[in-house]
Scaffold this active site. Structure first.
Site, mmCIF file in Angstrom:
data_model
loop_
_atom_site.group_PDB
_atom_site.id
_atom_site.type_symbol
_atom_site.label_atom_id
_atom_site.label_comp_id
_atom_site.label_asym_id
_atom_site.label_seq_id
_atom_site.Cartn_x
_atom_site.Cartn_y
_atom_site.Cartn_z
ATOM 1 N N THR A 65 -59.973 39.298 36.636
ATOM 2 C CA THR A 65 -59.753 40.742 36.566
ATOM 3 C C THR A 65 -58.308 41.107 36.916
ATOM 4 O OG1 THR A 65 -61.944 40.803 37.584
ATOM 5 C CG2 THR A 65 -60.836 42.916 37.258
ATOM 6 N N HIS A 126 -66.582 46.948 36.891
ATOM 7 C CA HIS A 126 -67.389 45.720 36.866
ATOM 8 C C HIS A 126 -68.791 45.995 36.292
ATOM 9 C CE1 HIS A 126 -64.658 43.042 38.842
ATOM 10 N NE2 HIS A 126 -64.745 43.580 40.042
HETATM 11 P P1 A3P Z 1 -59.564 31.263 42.145
HETATM 12 O O1 A3P Z 1 -60.368 31.728 43.314
HETATM 13 O O2 A3P Z 1 -60.306 30.230 41.350
HETATM 14 O O3 A3P Z 1 -58.201 30.830 42.478
HETATM 15 P P2 A3P Z 1 -60.501 38.372 39.989
HETATM 16 O O4 A3P Z 1 -59.130 38.815 39.688
HETATM 17 O O5 A3P Z 1 -61.485 38.695 38.910
HETATM 18 O O6 A3P Z 1 -60.935 38.797 41.344
HETATM 19 O O7 A3P Z 1 -60.484 36.775 39.988
HETATM 20 C C1 A3P Z 1 -59.806 36.091 40.982
HETATM 21 C C2 A3P Z 1 -59.498 34.717 40.467
HETATM 22 O O8 A3P Z 1 -58.417 34.784 39.530
HETATM 23 C C3 A3P Z 1 -59.022 33.797 41.578
HETATM 24 O O9 A3P Z 1 -59.391 32.483 41.155
HETATM 25 C C4 A3P Z 1 -57.524 34.014 41.533
HETATM 26 O O10 A3P Z 1 -56.789 32.985 42.159
HETATM 27 C C5 A3P Z 1 -57.289 34.059 40.040
HETATM 28 N N1 A3P Z 1 -56.082 34.788 39.647
HETATM 29 C C6 A3P Z 1 -55.548 35.894 40.203
HETATM 30 N N2 A3P Z 1 -54.431 36.263 39.546
HETATM 31 C C7 A3P Z 1 -54.236 35.351 38.568
HETATM 32 C C8 A3P Z 1 -53.231 35.175 37.578
HETATM 33 N N3 A3P Z 1 -52.210 35.998 37.463
HETATM 34 N N4 A3P Z 1 -53.350 34.130 36.743
HETATM 35 C C9 A3P Z 1 -54.383 33.272 36.837
HETATM 36 N N5 A3P Z 1 -55.360 33.375 37.767
HETATM 37 C C10 A3P Z 1 -55.299 34.414 38.620
#
Ligand code: A3P
Length: 319
Positions: A65, A126
């Protein structure tokens, strides 16, 4: 719905323990909603009026997200801001693109003023597809869904719960328990398979309305695969000149995990609801689940997901 009616409703809904904290999950409209978010969900469904120009980003939590918010914001605003003064350098993506049910509509005493926001408004939720406010479905607004293979989404969610729980009175649940709940569909906005299938089917039926993205595809080919597609869908396609000048690569670097994670604004402080900004950035890789799940867990979840997704045409590369 009045506050006391909402309270009454909450009392009647089936409930399960949340993965962290003192709140619980309640089964509402077929999904598991954090109890503290019920008011925001109902208010969002009742009051939100979509505009044809709106861009709505949707996901199950921990699916990418934050990344999709950064990418959409950077694409849409690329002529307004340069690389030096881009708001993404000083403001967390969740503040630039707020959640409707978790941020904007959460206040019981006041509805948000979304009228003054300039077009296109980029907003997020969500909520599962069938629970979206009618005006999102009926208007010309566009919906971008990002999903992630369930193994990584589960592990990411569990880590997020661990971080969150440190500040709460309740100890976090061990992975084995969370895994069990996950397999029963019990996690924020779950079941996972219902959530992804709702948006998957909508994207097949209405490809101009719903764009379905996968975290793994973004990781594999963010530039000329996914960003081109996303920009076109959002109504902000890259020109040949921009492609030639490296604008796509600049946006993907700005929004990369490494870049965002290291920015001061994302290292310290909290978002509304007490979520640490840093808790949204952990490892940012595909396949970290292999470090946590036992072979029997992998088999159980793999079989379950394959059964749930059977015949849909949707599959995930990562397992
Ligand atoms: P991990 O816990 O596997 O590292 P959301 O944004 O839906 O809350 O998801 C969080 C997940 O996306 C986490 O995964 C986080 O580290 C990863 N995430 C956050 N920013 C990101 C980015 N710019 N590129 C890739 N993954 C990212």
């Amino acid at each position: 719905m009045e506050a006391d009616q909402e309270e009454e409703l909450l009392q009647t809904l089936p409930r399960e323990r949340n993965w962290y904290g003192t709140s619980y999950l309640c089964h509402f409209q077929g999904f598991w909603c954090p109890s503290w978010a019920i008011h925001g969900v109902i208010s969002f469904q009742k009051h939100f009026q979509a505009r044809d120009t709106d861009l709505i980003l949707t996901s199950v939590p921990k699916s990418g997200t934050t990344w999709s918010k950064a990418l959409a914001f950077a694409i849409v605003n690329r002529t307004r801001y340069g690389l030096e003064d881009n708001p993404l350098l000083t403001v967390n993506p969740h503040e630039l693109v707020p959640f409707m049910e978790l941020n904007l509509y959460v206040n019981k005493n006041r509805l948000p003023n979304l009228e003054d926001r300039s077009d296109p408004r980029i907003l997020s939720t969500h909520l599962p597809y069938p629970s979206l406010p009618v005006s999102i479905i009926d208007s010309g607004c566009r919906v971008v869904y990002v999903c992630r293979n369930p193994f990584d989404q589960l592990i990411s969610h569990w880590h997020f719960s661990l971080k969150r729980a440190q500040e709460d009175v309740d100890p976090p649940l061990p992975l084995e328990e969370c895994f069990d709940l996950y397999c029963k569909g019990v996690h924020s906005f779950g079941p996972f398979w219902d959530h992804v299938l709702g948006y998957w089917k909508a994207s097949l039926e209405k490809p101009n309305k719903v764009l379905f993205l996968k975290y793994e595809d973004l990781k594999e080919d963010v530039n000329f695969g996914q960003l081109l597609k996303l920009a076109k869908f959002l109504g902000f396609p890259f020109s040949a000149e921009e492609e030639r000048d490296g604008v796509i690569e600049q946006i993907s670097s700005l929004c990369s995990f490494e870049n965002l994670k290291d920015l001061q604004v994302n290292k310290t402080g909290e978002l509304a609801g007490g979520f640490k900004k840093s808790s949204h950035f952990r490892k940012g890789v595909v396949g970290d689940w292999a470090n946590y799940l036992t072979p029997s867990m992998v088999k159980r979840l793999k079989d379950l997901v394959e059964e749930k997704l059977a015949g849909s045409g949707l599959s995930f590369k990562a397992f």
